[in-house]
Design a protein around this motif. Structure first.
Motif, PDB file in Angstrom:
ATOM      1  N   PHE A 206      -1.347   7.963   0.388  1.00  0.00           N
ATOM      2  CA  PHE A 206      -2.039   6.813   1.199  1.00  0.00           C
ATOM      3  C   PHE A 206      -1.345   5.587   0.826  1.00  0.00           C
ATOM      4  N   VAL A 207      -1.256   5.404  -0.472  1.00  0.00           N
ATOM      5  CA  VAL A 207      -0.484   4.267  -0.818  1.00  0.00           C
ATOM      6  C   VAL A 207       0.774   4.030  -0.292  1.00  0.00           C
ATOM      7  N   ARG A 208       1.595   5.055  -0.577  1.00  0.00           N
ATOM      8  CA  ARG A 208       3.189   4.907   0.013  1.00  0.00           C
ATOM      9  C   ARG A 208       3.047   4.773   1.401  1.00  0.00           C
ATOM     10  N   ILE A 209       2.259   5.287   2.267  1.00  0.00           N
ATOM     11  CA  ILE A 209       2.124   5.170   3.634  1.00  0.00           C
ATOM     12  C   ILE A 209       1.557   3.790   4.161  1.00  0.00           C
ATOM     13  N   PHE A 210       0.947   3.339   3.361  1.00  0.00           N
ATOM     14  CA  PHE A 210       0.404   1.825   3.632  1.00  0.00           C
ATOM     15  C   PHE A 210       1.487   0.923   3.270  1.00  0.00           C
ATOM     16  N   TRP A 211       2.068   1.066   2.358  1.00  0.00           N
ATOM     17  CA  TRP A 211       3.243   0.247   1.885  1.00  0.00           C
ATOM     18  C   TRP A 211       4.201   0.354   2.941  1.00  0.00           C
ATOM     19  N   ILE A 212       4.777   1.478   3.257  1.00  0.00           N
ATOM     20  CA  ILE A 212       5.716   1.544   4.320  1.00  0.00           C
ATOM     21  C   ILE A 212       5.174   0.932   5.520  1.00  0.00           C
ATOM     22  N   ILE A 213       4.050   1.171   6.046  1.00  0.00           N
ATOM     23  CA  ILE A 213       3.633   0.534   7.104  1.00  0.00           C
ATOM     24  C   ILE A 213       3.373  -1.156   7.195  1.00  0.00           C
ATOM     25  N   THR A 214       3.188  -1.546   5.985  1.00  0.00           N
ATOM     26  CA  THR A 214       3.135  -2.718   5.834  1.00  0.00           C
ATOM     27  C   THR A 214       4.592  -3.601   5.728  1.00  0.00           C
TER      28      THR A 214
ATOM     29  N   GLY B 152      -0.208 -15.750   8.283  1.00  0.00           N
ATOM     30  CA  GLY B 152      -1.522 -15.392   7.240  1.00  0.00           C
ATOM     31  C   GLY B 152      -1.791 -13.957   7.202  1.00  0.00           C
ATOM     32  N   ILE B 153      -1.483 -13.086   8.328  1.00  0.00           N
ATOM     33  CA  ILE B 153      -1.964 -11.641   8.440  1.00  0.00           C
ATOM     34  C   ILE B 153      -1.111 -10.959   7.435  1.00  0.00           C
ATOM     35  N   SER B 154       0.144 -11.325   7.650  1.00  0.00           N
ATOM     36  CA  SER B 154       1.361 -10.565   6.860  1.00  0.00           C
ATOM     37  C   SER B 154       1.331 -10.842   5.365  1.00  0.00           C
ATOM     38  N   VAL B 155       0.955 -12.234   5.102  1.00  0.00           N
ATOM     39  CA  VAL B 155       0.916 -12.455   3.743  1.00  0.00           C
ATOM     40  C   VAL B 155      -0.343 -11.818   3.080  1.00  0.00           C
ATOM     41  N   LEU B 156      -1.342 -11.594   3.842  1.00  0.00           N
ATOM     42  CA  LEU B 156      -2.568 -10.869   3.429  1.00  0.00           C
ATOM     43  C   LEU B 156      -2.378  -9.762   2.973  1.00  0.00           C
ATOM     44  N   LEU B 157      -1.648  -8.880   4.189  1.00  0.00           N
ATOM     45  CA  LEU B 157      -1.386  -7.535   3.782  1.00  0.00           C
ATOM     46  C   LEU B 157      -0.470  -7.265   2.813  1.00  0.00           C
ATOM     47  N   ASP B 158       0.781  -8.305   2.744  1.00  0.00           N
ATOM     48  CA  ASP B 158       1.514  -7.987   1.544  1.00  0.00           C
ATOM     49  C   ASP B 158       0.981  -8.021   0.134  1.00  0.00           C
ATOM     50  N   GLY B 159      -0.085  -8.840   0.070  1.00  0.00           N
ATOM     51  CA  GLY B 159      -1.031  -9.135  -1.112  1.00  0.00           C
ATOM     52  C   GLY B 159      -1.641  -7.872  -1.381  1.00  0.00           C
ATOM     53  N   ILE B 160      -2.368  -7.593  -0.295  1.00  0.00           N
ATOM     54  CA  ILE B 160      -3.356  -5.962  -0.393  1.00  0.00           C
ATOM     55  C   ILE B 160      -2.405  -4.970  -0.875  1.00  0.00           C
ATOM     56  N   SER B 161      -1.051  -5.048  -0.288  1.00  0.00           N
ATOM     57  CA  SER B 161      -0.312  -3.757  -0.616  1.00  0.00           C
ATOM     58  C   SER B 161      -0.044  -3.998  -2.198  1.00  0.00           C
ATOM     59  N   ALA B 162       0.253  -5.217  -2.658  1.00  0.00           N
ATOM     60  CA  ALA B 162       0.722  -5.184  -4.125  1.00  0.00           C
ATOM     61  C   ALA B 162      -0.198  -5.072  -4.978  1.00  0.00           C
ATOM     62  N   VAL B 163      -1.674  -5.408  -4.821  1.00  0.00           N
ATOM     63  CA  VAL B 163      -2.707  -5.040  -5.388  1.00  0.00           C
ATOM     64  C   VAL B 163      -3.301  -3.614  -5.612  1.00  0.00           C
ATOM     65  N   VAL B 164      -3.252  -2.952  -4.273  1.00  0.00           N
ATOM     66  CA  VAL B 164      -3.572  -1.573  -4.143  1.00  0.00           C
ATOM     67  C   VAL B 164      -2.261  -0.809  -5.114  1.00  0.00           C
TER      68      VAL B 164
ATOM     69  N   ASP C  12       1.360 -11.745  -8.102  1.00  0.00           N
ATOM     70  CA  ASP C  12       2.002 -11.891  -6.965  1.00  0.00           C
ATOM     71  C   ASP C  12       0.816 -11.536  -5.581  1.00  0.00           C
ATOM     72  N   GLY C  13       0.354 -10.189  -5.716  1.00  0.00           N
ATOM     73  CA  GLY C  13      -0.709  -9.785  -4.788  1.00  0.00           C
ATOM     74  C   GLY C  13      -1.930 -10.730  -4.674  1.00  0.00           C
ATOM     75  N   ILE C  14      -2.473 -11.352  -5.790  1.00  0.00           N
ATOM     76  CA  ILE C  14      -3.479 -12.035  -5.865  1.00  0.00           C
ATOM     77  C   ILE C  14      -3.242 -13.217  -5.118  1.00  0.00           C
ATOM     78  N   VAL C  15      -2.124 -14.079  -5.519  1.00  0.00           N
ATOM     79  CA  VAL C  15      -1.700 -15.485  -4.838  1.00  0.00           C
ATOM     80  C   VAL C  15      -1.605 -15.253  -3.496  1.00  0.00           C
ATOM     81  N   SER C  16      -0.767 -14.056  -3.109  1.00  0.00           N
ATOM     82  CA  SER C  16      -0.661 -13.678  -1.671  1.00  0.00           C
ATOM     83  C   SER C  16      -2.047 -13.587  -0.728  1.00  0.00           C
ATOM     84  N   ILE C  17      -3.018 -12.861  -1.235  1.00  0.00           N
ATOM     85  CA  ILE C  17      -4.236 -12.753  -0.709  1.00  0.00           C
ATOM     86  C   ILE C  17      -4.975 -13.941  -0.528  1.00  0.00           C
TER      87      ILE C  17
END
Length: 182
Positions: free
Chosen positions: A10-18, A45-57, A75-80
Motif C-alpha cells: 500500500f505504501v509503495r503504491i501510494f508513493w508511486i501514485i503521489t 497546496g494539494i501536492s505539497v500536502l500529499l508529498d508530506g503525507i507520503s513522507a510521514v507514511v 520534511d514530511g511534517i514541514v510539507s504537511i
C-alpha cells in the motif's frame, strides 16, 4: 507477515501514485502556464500536502530505520503544515502575497533536506547518493532564484513550479524504487 507485506505494498503504491501526480502537475504547468497560474496555489497546496503525507507514511513504515530517516520525517511534517496553509487559505491572498515566498522557501527547504539526505547514503552500497545530491542542489538554486527576484517568480511561476514538480516526482519515484526496505 502478510499484513506487513500488504501495508508495504500500500505504501509503495501510494508513493508511486503521489510521484506520478507530481510529475503530471509539473507537465500541466508547463503546457498551460496561464491556466496553471490561476490554479497553482490550490495544486501546490494539494501536492505539497500529499508529498508530506507520503513522507510521514514512509517514515513510520520502515523509513525510520534508514540513515537520515529523521530528515524524511521532518520534511514530511514541514510539507504537511505548508500544504495545509496553502490549500485552506484564500487563493487570491495566497497568489498575491504569499505564493512566491512560500514557493521559494519550500523549495529551498526541500533542496536542503534532499542534499543532507544524500550524504547519509554516501558510504552505503547504494551508489546513487549523488543523484540525491544533484537534485538537492538544483532545488536550492531554483528556490534561491525565485526568492531573490519575486517579480521574476510571479511572471514565471508556472514554469518554475512545473519544473520543480517534475524533478520532485522523478526524485520521489527514484527514491521509492531504490529503497528496498519500504
Amino acid at each position: 507477515m502478510k499484513g506487513a507485506f500488504a501495508m508495504n505494498t500500500f505504501v509503495r503504491i501510494f508513493w508511486i501514485i503521489t510521484s506520478i501526480l507530481m510529475i503530471l502537475v509539473g507537465v500541466y504547468c508547463l503546457i498551460n502556464p496561464g491556466a496553471a497560474l490561476l490554479s497553482v496555489a490550490w495544486l501546490l497546496g494539494i501536492s505539497v500536502l500529499l508529498d508530506g503525507i507520503s513522507a510521514v507514511v514512509y517514515y513510520f513504515n520502515g523509513g525510520k530505520e534508514i540513515k537520515g530517516g529523521g530528515w524524511v520525517l521532518f520534511d514530511g511534517i514541514v510539507s504537511i503544515i505548508l500544504g495545509l496553509i496553502v490549500t485552506f487559505s484564500n487563493v487570491a491572498i495566497v497568489m498575491a502575497d504569499f505564493l512566491p515566498l512560500f514557493f521559494s522557501v519550500w523549495i529551498i527547504l526541500k533542496g536542503i533536506f534532499t542534499f543532507c539526505h544524500a550524504f547519509h547514503f554516501k558510504g552505503e552500497s547504494n551508489s546513487c547518493w549523488w543523484a540525491f545530491l544533484i537534485v538537492g542542489i538544483i532545488m536550492v538554486l531554483i528556490g534561491l532564484a525565485t526568492f531573490i527576484n519575486p517579480i521574476l517568480s510571479i511572471i514565471t511561476i508556472a514554469t518554475v513550479v512545473g519544473l520543480y514538480f517534475i524533478l520532485s516526482g522523478v526524485y520521489s519515484l527514484f527514491q521509492c524504487f531504490i529503497f528496498k526496505n519500504l
